[in-house]
Design an enzyme around this catalytic site. Structure first.
Site, PDB file in Angstrom:
ATOM      1  N   SER A   1       0.838  -1.204   0.000  1.00 27.53           N
ATOM      2  CA  SER A   1       0.000   0.000   0.000  1.00 27.53           C
ATOM      3  C   SER A   1       0.875   1.256   0.000  1.00 27.53           C
ATOM      4  O   SER A   1       1.641   1.469  -0.935  1.00 27.53           O
ATOM      5  CB  SER A   1      -0.952  -0.054   1.200  1.00 27.53           C
TER       6      SER A   1
ATOM      7  N   ASP B   1     -10.153  -5.720  -3.121  1.00 30.77           N
ATOM      8  CA  ASP B   1      -9.564  -4.625  -2.349  1.00 30.77           C
ATOM      9  C   ASP B   1     -10.484  -3.404  -2.415  1.00 30.77           C
ATOM     10  O   ASP B   1     -10.777  -2.901  -3.500  1.00 30.77           O
ATOM     11  CB  ASP B   1      -8.187  -4.292  -2.934  1.00 30.77           C
TER      12      ASP B   1
ATOM     13  N   HIS C   1      -7.310  -6.083   0.965  1.00 29.57           N
ATOM     14  CA  HIS C   1      -6.142  -5.242   1.240  1.00 29.57           C
ATOM     15  C   HIS C   1      -5.379  -5.694   2.496  1.00 29.57           C
ATOM     16  O   HIS C   1      -4.430  -5.043   2.907  1.00 29.57           O
ATOM     17  CB  HIS C   1      -6.611  -3.793   1.416  1.00 29.57           C
TER      18      HIS C   1
END
Length: 282
Positions: free
Chosen positions: A151, A229, A262
């Site tokens: 991320s 995600d 995620h």
């Protein structure tokens, strides 16, 4: 550079250490973990090739260390693992009540704007103080290291590698922010840290760096992205880096994984393949 070992743990035939040292770049104490195997893949002693992992928003040095399951895979390849904190912290360090700015959200840039500039120098920290500390204190081979992250940390890994191919031989990412110029997280953080001039942001945008010619030193960049995600369409936009790579003639492999989100459940599923990807280049 003095490194203080806070605790030591035995795991997967190697030694995990939680450490702290004083950083010149951030002007604060910084924490990291380092795992070293007992032997390399040929059964010999170190120095060992190593990987630097950069974590995402809200994380510390502990998230990846505890949740990723990386050490079993690193042991198979005789590779050490280093995982730093995501920002400077402590009394007198600027902060923000939002999760996506301030402490825990350093974005791996060198801030130029008040009140962030005195301490939020994470790009310089990762490429300078951190590497000097771990290579000076542990049996690590500075000529054989890679970088990866998740991320915000995927953004950090991509941009740091693209800007510093002399430091890193391999790079990969999970669910990275590939273009802070084109997402709300990037817009907020880079406005705060770097100011309103978007031209200054390009030095910390993986797509812009590739478009500008960076990345030729890497035979391939590996990205895994979960299709479940929640941030995929609004913040991550992997199609942007695919387009930039195609235009620049670079090889960026984006693997879209059906059903994965995620979280660290996603990371732990594919972390072994990322370690193997790096091992083949180190």
């Amino acid at each position: 550079m003095t490194v203080e070992t806070l605790s030591t743990h035995r795991v997967h035939g190697g030694t995990l250490r939680y450490c702290k040292h004083d950083s010149v770049s951030t002007g604060t104490p910084m924490k990291f973990t380092v795992w070293t195997p007992d032997k390399n893949k040929n059964g010999g002693a170190g120095p060992f090739p190593y990987l630097v992992w950069l974590s995402g928003l809200t994380c510390t040095e502990d998230n990846f260390t505890v949740k990723s399951g990386v050490y079993e895979h690193a042991a198979k390849h005789g590779i050490a693992i280093v995982a730093p904190d995501t920002s400077p912290r402590g009394e007198g360090v600027a902060d923000d009540p939002a999760y996506d700015l301030g402490q825990g959200a350093g974005f791996y840039v060198d801030a130029t704007q008040a009140p962030w500039a005195p301490h939020f120098m994470m790009h310089s920290y990762v490429t300078g103080d951190l590497l000097a500390a771990v290579e000076g204190a542990f049996p690590l081979d500075g000529a054989r290291k890679g970088i990866f992250g998740h991320s915000m940390g995927g953004h950090g890994a991509l941009t740091i590698a693209l800007k510093h191919p002399e430091l890193f031989k391999s790079v990969s990412a999970f669910s990275p922010i590939v273009s802070p110029l084109n997402c709300p997280w990037g817009d907020k953080a880079l406005t705060a840290y770097l100011g309103p001039d978007r031209a200054a942001w390009r030095a910390y945008d993986a797509c812009a760096l590739i478009e500008g010619g960076a990345g030729a030193a890497f035979d391939e960049i590996l990205i895994d992205q979960g299709l479940a995600d929640n941030f995929l369409e609004s913040q991550l936009k992997p199609e942007l880096i695919e387009a930039a790579a195609a235009k620049a003639g670079r090889k960026v492999t984006v693997r879209r994984q059906e059903g994965y989100d995620h979280s660290y459940f996603f990371i732990t599923t594919f972390i072994g393949e990322h370690v193997a990807f790096h091992a083949g280049r180190l």
